[in-house]
Design a protein around this motif. Structure first.
Motif, PDB file in Angstrom:
ATOM      1  N   ALA A   1      15.237  38.527  41.481  1.00  0.00           N
ATOM      2  CA  ALA A   1      16.516  38.321  42.158  1.00  0.00           C
ATOM      3  C   ALA A   1      17.395  37.349  41.374  1.00  0.00           C
TER       4      ALA A   1
ATOM      5  N   LEU B   1      13.024  45.946  41.093  1.00  0.00           N
ATOM      6  CA  LEU B   1      12.992  45.624  42.519  1.00  0.00           C
ATOM      7  C   LEU B   1      12.919  46.893  43.367  1.00  0.00           C
TER       8      LEU B   1
ATOM      9  N   GLU C   1      11.446  36.799  43.688  1.00  0.00           N
ATOM     10  CA  GLU C   1      12.440  35.728  43.554  1.00  0.00           C
ATOM     11  C   GLU C   1      12.939  35.614  42.111  1.00  0.00           C
TER      12      GLU C   1
ATOM     13  N   VAL D   1      18.970  39.299  38.601  1.00  0.00           N
ATOM     14  CA  VAL D   1      20.060  40.134  39.117  1.00  0.00           C
ATOM     15  C   VAL D   1      21.315  39.290  39.347  1.00  0.00           C
TER      16      VAL D   1
ATOM     17  N   VAL E   1      17.073  45.181  38.799  1.00  0.00           N
ATOM     18  CA  VAL E   1      17.342  45.963  40.023  1.00  0.00           C
ATOM     19  C   VAL E   1      16.399  47.162  40.080  1.00  0.00           C
TER      20      VAL E   1
END
Length: 139
Positions: free
Chosen positions: A114, A132, A111, A117, A129
Motif C-alpha cells: 500500500a 494486491l 502495508e 501504491v 496494485v
C-alpha cells in the motif's frame, strides 16, 4: 555480443534482494536481447536503474553468449527495470522485499505494498496494485 544479444556491467549502489549483513557485489554483468532492429539501447552508460535480475535462461543461445554463465538476466522478459528511480520508491520497495515471504500476503506485506501504491513511481505502483489484487480476502 551478436545481432540481438547485449551485455552490460552495472555498478551496484544497493542490493535490495537480500536484506541484512552480506557482501554486496560492486558490479554485476547482465545480458538481454533486443529483437527490434534500430531500437534505442535499453541501458545507457551512466544511467541509474532499479532492476530485478534472475538467472540467465538455459537455452543454447545464452550458453553460447555467456559460456562461463557469469551474467544475470533482467527479469520479466527484460522489462523488470525502472529508469532513474527516486529514493522514496527504492526505500518502499526495499521495505516490501524485507518482509518475510510467508508474511507478504499478511498485514506487513499488504502495508508495504500500500505504501508503494501511495508514494512510488507509477510503474512500480501499478505492479503493487496488481500484487494486491492477487491476494485473496482483501476487501
Amino acid at each position: 555480443m551478436d545481432r540481438h544479444g547485449h551485455r552490460a556491467t552495472l555498478a551496484v549502489e544497493r542490493d535490495l534482494a537480500e536484506p541484512g549483513p552480506r557482501a554486496t557485489p560492486e558490479s554485476v554483468t547482465i545480458g538481454w536481447e533486443e529483437l527490434a532492429e534500430g531500437r534505442v539501447p535499453r541501458f545507457r552508460a551512466g544511467e541509474r536503474v532499479l532492476v530485478a535480475l534472475e538467472k540467465l535462461p538455459g537455452h543454447s543461445i545464452w550458453r553460447q553468449r555467456f559460456p562461463k554463465r557469469d551474467a544475470l538476466a533482467v527479469a520479466g522478459g527484460g522489462a523488470a527495470f525502472l529508469r532513474d528511480p527516486d529514493a522514496a520508491t527504492v526505500d518502499r520497495l526495499a521495505r516490501y522485499l524485507a518482509v518475510a515471504p510467508a508474511e507478504r500476503e499478511e498485514a506487513p506485506g499488504v502495508e508495504a505494498l500500500a505504501a508503494i501504491v501511495a508514494h512510488a513511481t507509477d510503474a512500480l505502483a501499478r505492479g503493487a496494485v496488481a500484487r494486491l489484487e492477487s491476494i485473496a480476502g482483501l476487501g
